[in-house]
Design an enzyme around this catalytic site. Structure first.
Site, PDB file in Angstrom:
ATOM      1  N   SER A  47     -34.010  63.735 -35.896  1.00 47.32           N
ATOM      2  CA  SER A  47     -33.044  64.767 -36.288  1.00 47.32           C
ATOM      3  C   SER A  47     -33.172  65.175 -37.755  1.00 47.32           C
ATOM      4  CB  SER A  47     -31.651  64.261 -35.946  1.00 47.32           C
ATOM      5  OG  SER A  47     -30.690  65.241 -36.172  1.00 47.32           O
TER       6      SER A  47
ATOM      7  N   ASP B  46     -34.654  68.844 -35.679  1.00 47.51           N
ATOM      8  CA  ASP B  46     -34.833  69.053 -34.237  1.00 47.51           C
ATOM      9  C   ASP B  46     -34.019  70.218 -33.689  1.00 47.51           C
ATOM     10  OD1 ASP B  46     -32.469  67.585 -34.648  1.00 47.51           O
ATOM     11  OD2 ASP B  46     -32.494  66.869 -32.587  1.00 47.51           O
TER      12      ASP B  46
ATOM     13  N   ASP C   9     -30.760  70.981 -33.424  1.00 48.22           N
ATOM     14  CA  ASP C   9     -29.449  70.976 -32.773  1.00 48.22           C
ATOM     15  C   ASP C   9     -28.328  71.286 -33.763  1.00 48.22           C
ATOM     16  OD1 ASP C   9     -29.604  68.529 -34.029  1.00 48.22           O
ATOM     17  OD2 ASP C   9     -28.978  67.344 -32.292  1.00 48.22           O
TER      18      ASP C   9
ATOM     19  N   ASP D  48     -31.714  71.742 -38.656  1.00 51.25           N
ATOM     20  CA  ASP D  48     -32.196  70.400 -39.001  1.00 51.25           C
ATOM     21  C   ASP D  48     -33.550  70.184 -38.304  1.00 51.25           C
ATOM     22  OD1 ASP D  48     -31.295  70.080 -36.385  1.00 51.25           O
ATOM     23  OD2 ASP D  48     -30.627  68.029 -36.718  1.00 51.25           O
TER      24      ASP D  48
HETATM   25 MG    MG Z   1     -30.429  66.990 -34.997  1.00 47.40          MG
END
Ligand code: MG
Length: 455
Positions: free
Chosen positions: A95, A235, A237, A233
């Site tokens: 993340s 990844d 999300d 961020d």
């Molecule tokens: Mg994330």
């Protein structure tokens, strides 16, 4: 043994998270879903492919048919898991953590992140090595497929923009580097992109978007005279916004403004939004003014997603920028959030700074106290009595997540981080003076507890 935290398994590469552990997770997932079909994707970290290879090996050994999607954002993996009828989706990502970290997050067939119970079951399988190897004729296949466009297609079918928005996109060299600028272009926006190539060293900025790390994006928005800047961020999300003046939008305010818009759009009265114990009280003030209701959960998108589903909420989100849009799916989705924000601005006929200006300001202070993973929970437990002594006139106490005291003019929260070796302190007050006083007291209390503990 606890391997999974509030956002899956996370650790330093080749220290805590090795290919040996990844192969075990693969085998445990294979045993848990009893073979079947699994999608695997990763973010842009240098260790991604190494860990993916190990994990895929473990899955194949247990007879799982694996579909490798390559580098894609977490919400895209979660969405495709459901859409393509897989039994699970596995995302290799840390993340927003620094580049030397990686992690593994598992999603079920509905695209929901594994809850505590499922994570514990996987942990148990790893610990007891309850692995069911397939025999040689039944090993799982591993196919590489390219399916990101299916997600893009769904977004384009659901969101239509009438205005040609000028957007600066900053994927930070993470998993959204290709798909995010492409989606905005497909939506008819004028797009400028920075840090938009995969790079596991994250040379442009930290994978964690915040006021400090997005200064270059903010300047770019200003220089280009764009309508909005968006950043994700590592990844994808989480989302962060820069307004049309080149000003970073406070996370709590963005959350409250968008939550309020969603509640209003859905009829207002009795509509529910979900957030966590850390979010600012400005969200209650705004949503309740419309007759809506705010439900608060433990920190962690898994808990927010569960509550969104349980209460039939119209929206859920955390003040780190992880927003859940249940009409689309239950995985926090930074990409979708940024697109829907443009749609919201179009519908209310405002620019971003005007939308945010409607949110009342209650200063929030956040602070991290470094603290070893092994003792962070004990520290929080021990802090309880000391906090009560420190704030003798507290009005209410909640232990949903850490210790949260409601005070006369604000509140304070002390909790152990789910993913990092930290104790997190949060305080909010009616004024900056009040919140500073609260934070000063709490910092002293926690520092003392840590010191006493280490003696
Ligand atoms: Mg994330």
């Amino acid at each position: 043994m606890r391997l999974f935290g509030s956002s899956g398994l996370r650790g330093l590469v080749n220290v805590e998270l090795t290919p040996i552990l990844a192969v075990k997770v693969g085998m445990a997932v294979g045993a848990f879903i009893k073979a079947g079909k699994v999608l695997v994707a990763r973010d842009s970290r240098t260790s991604g492919l190494m860990l993916e290879n190990a994990l895929v090996s473990g899955l194949q050994a247990c007879g799982v048919k694996v579909f490798r999607l390559g580098i894609l954002p977490t919400p895209v993996l979660a969405y495709l898991t459901k859409m393509l009828g897989a039994d699970a989706g596995v995302m290799i990502t840390a993340s927003h953590n620094p580049p030397q970290y990686n992690g593994i997050k598992i999603f079920d067939r509905n695209g929901m992140a594994y809850d505590e119970e499922k994570q514990k079951e996987v942990e148990r399988l790893i610990e007891h090595e309850k692995i069911c190897f397939a025999d040689w004729q039944n090993l799982g296949e591993a196919l590489t497929i390219d399916k990101g466009h299916l997600y893009t297609k769904t977004v384009l079918e659901n969101v239509r923009l009438n205005r040609k928005w000028h957007v600066v996109v900053d994927p930070g060299c993470g998993a959204t580097s290709q798909i995010a600028p492409a989606i905005f272009r497909d939506l008819g926006c004028k797009v400028a992109a920075i840090n938009a190539q995969f790079d596991g060293f994250f040379p442009g900025r930290s994978p964690e978007p915040n006021r400090e790390t997005l200064q270059y994006l903010a300047e770019t928005v200003k220089i280009l005279g764009a309508d909005m800047g968006v950043a994700y961020d590592g990844d994808g999300d989480r989302v962060a916004f820069i307004d049309e003046k080149g000003v970073f939008v406070d996370f709590d305010k963005a959350l409250a403004a968008y939550a309020t818009y969603t509640v209003k759009k859905n009829g207002g009265k009795d509509r529910i939004v979900v957030t966590n114990v850390e979010a600012s009280m400005c969200i209650e003030r705004m949503v309740e003014a419309l007759g809506g209701k705010v439900v608060r959960t433990r920190v962690g998108d898994v808990y927010v997603a569960e509550a969104v589903r349980k209460f039939g909420a119209v929206f859920g989100g955390e003040p780190c920028g992880a927003w859940i849009h249940p009409q689309h799916h239950y995985c926090p989705d930074g990409l979708l959030s940024s697109v829907l924000m443009l749609k919201a601005l179009e519908e209310v006929g405002k620019n971003l700074s005007e939308l945010i200006a409607q949110v009342p300001t209650y200063p929030v202070l956040r602070k991290n106290v470094p603290c070893k993973n092994e003792i962070k929970h004990a520290i929080v437990e021990r802090a309880e009595n000391q906090l009560k002594t420190c704030f003798p006139n507290y009005k209410d106490i909640s232990k949903a997540d850490g210790i949260r005291l409601t005070l006369e003019e604000g509140w304070v929260l002390v909790r152990a981080s789910g993913t990092e070796p930290l104790v997190r302190l949060t305080a909010e007050g009616e004024s900056l003076k009040v919140v500073k006083e609260i934070m000063e007291k709490v910092t002293k209390v926690v520092a003392k507890v840590v010191e006493d503990f280490e003696k």
